[in-house]
Write an enzyme that holds these catalytic residues in place. Structure first.
Site, PDB file in Angstrom:
ATOM      1  N   LEU A 133     -31.500   1.787  -0.841  1.00  0.00           N
ATOM      2  CA  LEU A 133     -31.659   1.295  -2.206  1.00  0.00           C
ATOM      3  C   LEU A 133     -32.138  -0.163  -2.183  1.00  0.00           C
ATOM      4  O   LEU A 133     -33.136  -0.501  -2.823  1.00  0.00           O
ATOM      5  CB  LEU A 133     -30.316   1.405  -2.950  1.00  0.00           C
ATOM      6  CG  LEU A 133     -30.263   0.878  -4.372  1.00  0.00           C
ATOM      7  CD1 LEU A 133     -31.209   1.651  -5.289  1.00  0.00           C
ATOM      8  CD2 LEU A 133     -28.836   0.966  -4.937  1.00  0.00           C
ATOM      9  N   PRO A 136     -35.888  -6.487  -0.053  1.00  0.00           N
ATOM     10  CA  PRO A 136     -35.801  -7.943   0.161  1.00  0.00           C
ATOM     11  C   PRO A 136     -35.626  -8.717  -1.143  1.00  0.00           C
ATOM     12  O   PRO A 136     -34.903  -9.714  -1.183  1.00  0.00           O
ATOM     13  CB  PRO A 136     -37.134  -8.275   0.837  1.00  0.00           C
ATOM     14  CG  PRO A 136     -37.534  -7.010   1.526  1.00  0.00           C
ATOM     15  CD  PRO A 136     -37.034  -5.892   0.657  1.00  0.00           C
ATOM     16  N   THR A 166     -28.129   0.191   6.632  1.00  0.00           N
ATOM     17  CA  THR A 166     -27.180   0.599   7.663  1.00  0.00           C
ATOM     18  C   THR A 166     -27.717   1.858   8.333  1.00  0.00           C
ATOM     19  O   THR A 166     -28.103   2.801   7.633  1.00  0.00           O
ATOM     20  CB  THR A 166     -25.792   0.875   7.032  1.00  0.00           C
ATOM     21  OG1 THR A 166     -25.351  -0.311   6.386  1.00  0.00           O
ATOM     22  CG2 THR A 166     -24.770   1.310   8.078  1.00  0.00           C
ATOM     23  N   GLY A 347      -3.388 -20.329  17.420  1.00  0.00           N
ATOM     24  CA  GLY A 347      -4.618 -20.577  18.193  1.00  0.00           C
ATOM     25  C   GLY A 347      -5.173 -19.297  18.815  1.00  0.00           C
ATOM     26  O   GLY A 347      -6.390 -19.102  18.869  1.00  0.00           O
ATOM     27  N   GLU A 370     -22.478  -2.420  -1.171  1.00  0.00           N
ATOM     28  CA  GLU A 370     -22.348  -1.433  -2.261  1.00  0.00           C
ATOM     29  C   GLU A 370     -21.917  -2.069  -3.575  1.00  0.00           C
ATOM     30  O   GLU A 370     -21.042  -1.562  -4.280  1.00  0.00           O
ATOM     31  CB  GLU A 370     -21.427  -0.281  -1.825  1.00  0.00           C
ATOM     32  CG  GLU A 370     -22.069   0.471  -0.676  1.00  0.00           C
ATOM     33  CD  GLU A 370     -21.459   1.815  -0.357  1.00  0.00           C
ATOM     34  OE1 GLU A 370     -20.864   2.436  -1.254  1.00  0.00           O
ATOM     35  OE2 GLU A 370     -21.611   2.244   0.787  1.00  0.00           O
TER      36      GLU A 370
HETATM   37  C1  LIG Z   1     -24.125  -5.303   6.675  1.00  0.00           C
HETATM   38  C2  LIG Z   1     -24.809  -4.819   5.411  1.00  0.00           C
HETATM   39  C3  LIG Z   1     -25.101  -3.476   5.281  1.00  0.00           C
HETATM   40  C4  LIG Z   1     -25.767  -2.999   4.137  1.00  0.00           C
HETATM   41  N1  LIG Z   1     -26.101  -1.673   4.051  1.00  0.00           N
HETATM   42  C5  LIG Z   1     -26.891  -1.255   3.024  1.00  0.00           C
HETATM   43  C6  LIG Z   1     -27.388   0.098   2.997  1.00  0.00           C
HETATM   44  O1  LIG Z   1     -27.085   0.920   3.880  1.00  0.00           O
HETATM   45  N2  LIG Z   1     -28.225   0.462   1.976  1.00  0.00           N
HETATM   46  C7  LIG Z   1     -28.577  -0.411   0.991  1.00  0.00           C
HETATM   47  O2  LIG Z   1     -29.332  -0.012   0.111  1.00  0.00           O
HETATM   48  N3  LIG Z   1     -28.125  -1.693   0.985  1.00  0.00           N
HETATM   49  C8  LIG Z   1     -27.284  -2.132   1.976  1.00  0.00           C
HETATM   50  N4  LIG Z   1     -26.831  -3.437   1.998  1.00  0.00           N
HETATM   51  C9  LIG Z   1     -27.257  -4.363   0.939  1.00  0.00           C
HETATM   52  C10 LIG Z   1     -26.126  -4.755   0.001  1.00  0.00           C
HETATM   53  O3  LIG Z   1     -25.813  -3.680  -0.845  1.00  0.00           O
HETATM   54  C11 LIG Z   1     -26.610  -6.011  -0.749  1.00  0.00           C
HETATM   55  O4  LIG Z   1     -26.558  -7.091   0.191  1.00  0.00           O
HETATM   56  C12 LIG Z   1     -25.771  -6.324  -1.964  1.00  0.00           C
HETATM   57  O5  LIG Z   1     -25.965  -5.353  -2.961  1.00  0.00           O
HETATM   58  C13 LIG Z   1     -26.102  -7.714  -2.544  1.00  0.00           C
HETATM   59  O6  LIG Z   1     -27.464  -7.883  -2.689  1.00  0.00           O
HETATM   60  P1  LIG Z   1     -28.166  -9.221  -2.112  1.00  0.00           P
HETATM   61  O7  LIG Z   1     -27.707  -9.379  -0.701  1.00  0.00           O
HETATM   62  O8  LIG Z   1     -29.618  -9.108  -2.355  1.00  0.00           O
HETATM   63  O9  LIG Z   1     -27.541 -10.399  -2.933  1.00  0.00           O
HETATM   64  P2  LIG Z   1     -28.044 -10.924  -4.383  1.00  0.00           P
HETATM   65  O10 LIG Z   1     -28.133  -9.791  -5.339  1.00  0.00           O
HETATM   66  O11 LIG Z   1     -29.238 -11.777  -4.206  1.00  0.00           O
HETATM   67  O12 LIG Z   1     -26.811 -11.827  -4.811  1.00  0.00           O
HETATM   68  C14 LIG Z   1     -26.620 -13.166  -4.366  1.00  0.00           C
HETATM   69  C15 LIG Z   1     -25.312 -13.669  -5.003  1.00  0.00           C
HETATM   70  O13 LIG Z   1     -25.447 -13.676  -6.431  1.00  0.00           O
HETATM   71  C16 LIG Z   1     -24.397 -12.920  -7.029  1.00  0.00           C
HETATM   72  N5  LIG Z   1     -24.908 -12.272  -8.239  1.00  0.00           N
HETATM   73  C17 LIG Z   1     -26.069 -11.552  -8.376  1.00  0.00           C
HETATM   74  N6  LIG Z   1     -26.191 -11.124  -9.645  1.00  0.00           N
HETATM   75  C18 LIG Z   1     -25.095 -11.557 -10.311  1.00  0.00           C
HETATM   76  C19 LIG Z   1     -24.632 -11.432 -11.665  1.00  0.00           C
HETATM   77  N7  LIG Z   1     -25.325 -10.767 -12.590  1.00  0.00           N
HETATM   78  N8  LIG Z   1     -23.450 -12.023 -12.000  1.00  0.00           N
HETATM   79  C20 LIG Z   1     -22.724 -12.712 -11.061  1.00  0.00           C
HETATM   80  N9  LIG Z   1     -23.123 -12.869  -9.789  1.00  0.00           N
HETATM   81  C21 LIG Z   1     -24.274 -12.296  -9.413  1.00  0.00           C
HETATM   82  C22 LIG Z   1     -23.978 -11.924  -5.952  1.00  0.00           C
HETATM   83  O14 LIG Z   1     -22.652 -11.439  -6.160  1.00  0.00           O
HETATM   84  C23 LIG Z   1     -24.115 -12.772  -4.693  1.00  0.00           C
HETATM   85  O15 LIG Z   1     -22.951 -13.548  -4.547  1.00  0.00           O
HETATM   86  C24 LIG Z   1     -26.123  -3.911   3.109  1.00  0.00           C
HETATM   87  C25 LIG Z   1     -25.797  -5.270   3.235  1.00  0.00           C
HETATM   88  C26 LIG Z   1     -25.156  -5.732   4.381  1.00  0.00           C
HETATM   89  C27 LIG Z   1     -24.845  -7.200   4.502  1.00  0.00           C
END
Ligand SMILES: Cc1cc2nc3c(=O)[nH]c(=O)nc-3n(C[C@H](O)[C@H](O)[C@H](O)COP(=O)(O)OP(=O)(O)OC[C@H]3O[C@@H](n4cnc5c(N)ncnc54)[C@H](O)[C@@H]3O)c2cc1C
Length: 390
Positions: A133, A136, A166, A347, A370
């Protein structure tokens, strides 16, 4: 060093079959997962053979229909299996949860023909899945995704980049959300893409803080051709399918979080009862006793919350609000409990000689995946207060 094995968690399980399942999982954990967890996480090694073993043992399709190779287990049992796996190694527990998430679309929205053709191999035939889903430039705002699928005769041509996947690069199949129509949530469609599709490639996995054995990678779709027979659900239904998968997936994350927290508490108790200071075990001091009591209470509260949500789901009742609450509470609890476990070990807790620093690094990712915990609060607030005015 620890000199006492943690006691297994007493579980309320609905059937004899479920009790046997948990016993089987504990046996696999003890023989195949726990002994290698620390070393392989350190080395960043993905334990593909463990997923094959889980598939052969009927543990990769537990919550799905046995008519298609699943285990027919209620969510309350499946989640407790995840908790046990995650306590031993999050890469495995979360991996099983992500695999289930990847199966959700086809199992819930595929045609009879699609389910007959693909599900048995996905649920118990040794295949491993991934869920695509995020991109970048679209994480929390997932409905703004840009990966495109364009119709060409009986096929779709998928072009774009998925991020943070993942099992990216090691999965046998990918459930992919792509744009087939208008901007926003209504222009998205789901597809089942084979891992060896031409034009599909994975980038070098991300270098992460924790869960180093679990590959997380960008996936590039360079004109990947997929027959219309691999479209899941209707055109434009993909985002609704993705959200429904996430409701269930969030319960999986909650269960994994409680597993990691339980492992941290067990380690902390073992250490505190063995470590002597001022002529007594440090577990005698009220400062630590109260800390350990709070940790145990957080874990029990979290477990009760995810099980209550699971039981709603098992009864066919709405559970979206409760799933968001469980994900939020359990992952915040895991962060707190694992941080406190490091404190209990002093520690030594800050070294790689004990697993609590790994648990602390692992807990962090569960507050992000998620739907970040900020997004969970938005979901819960919409249920509690209603939608925002604009
Ligand atoms: C180890 C790992 C495994 C993953 N596996 C998968 C996978 O298998 N498939 C998949 O599709 N994705 C996967 N993800 C992606 C994950 O779901 C996203 O990282 C997550 O949804 C957040 O998106 P972002 O990193 O782009 O952060 P952003 O959306 O850019 O958010 C940045 C910050 O802003 C905050 N924020 C954003 N919008 C709002 C709002 N409206 N109100 C308040 N705060 C807000 C967020 O909480 C966060 O703190 C994975 C991520 C990691 C780290």
């Amino acid at each position: 060093m620890p000199d006492r094995a943690p006691q297994p968690v007493d579980r309320q399980l609905p059937t004899e079959e479920a009790r046997d399942l948990i016993a089987l999982v504990r046996d696999i954990v003890q023989r195949e997962i726990a002994p290698r967890a620390a070393e392989e996480e350190d080395a960043g090694r993905f334990p593909r053979e463990v997923f094959s073993l889980l598939s052969d043992s009927g543990l990769l399709g537990l919550p799905y229909d046995s008519g298609f190779g699943g285990g027919d287990q209620p969510y309350e049992v499946y989640l407790q299996v995840l908790e046990e796996l995650a306590a031993a190694r999050l890469t495995v527990g979360l991996g099983v949860s992500v695999h289930s998430l990847a199966c959700h679309a086809l199992a819930g929205y595929g045609t009879k023909e699609q389910r007959t053709e693909h599900l048995p191999a996905m649920l118990g035939g040794g295949l491993l899945g991934a869920y695509c889903l995020s991109e970048p430039s679209s994480g929390s705002d997932a409905a703004s995704l840009r990966t495109k699928a364009v119709r060409e005769g009986d096929d779709w041509i998928i072009t774009g980049t998925k991020a943070w996947i993942t099992h990216g690069g090691v999965a046998d199949f990918y459930t992919v959300l792509a744009r087939t129509g208008v901007e926003g949530p209504r222009g998205i469609t789901a597809f089942l893409v084979p891992g060896d599709a031409e034009g599909l490639s994975a980038a070098t996995p991300e270098k992460k803080m924790g869960m180093k054995g679990s590959p997380t990678a960008q996936l590039h779709f360079d004109g990947v051709r997929v027959p219309d027979a691999r479209r899941i659900g209707d055109e434009g239904q993909g985002f609704a399918i993705a959200l429904s998968a996430l409701d269930s997936g969030r319960l999986g994350i909650a269960a994994c979080a409680i597993g990691v927290a339980q492992a941290a508490l067990d380690e902390a108790v073992t250490y505190a009862t063995g470590r002597q200071q001022f002529g007594r075990p440090v577990a005698d001091f009220q400062g630590l006793r109260f800390l350990l009591a709070d940790m145990a209470t957080q874990i029990e509260a979290g477990r009760s919350l995810y099980l209550a949500a699971a039981r709603l789901r098992d009864a066919g009742l709405p559970f979206s609000r409760e799933a968001a609450m469980a994900k939020l509470f359990c992952t915040d609890a895991a962060m707190k409990v694992t941080t406190d476990a490091v404190q209990v070990l002093g520690g030594y807790g800050y070294t790689a000689d004990f697993p609590v620093e790994r648990y602390m690094r692992e807990a962090k990712v569960l507050q992000i995946v998620e739907g970040t915990n900020q997004i969970q609060r938005m979901v819960i607030a919409r249920h509690v207060v209603g939608p925002e005015s604009r």
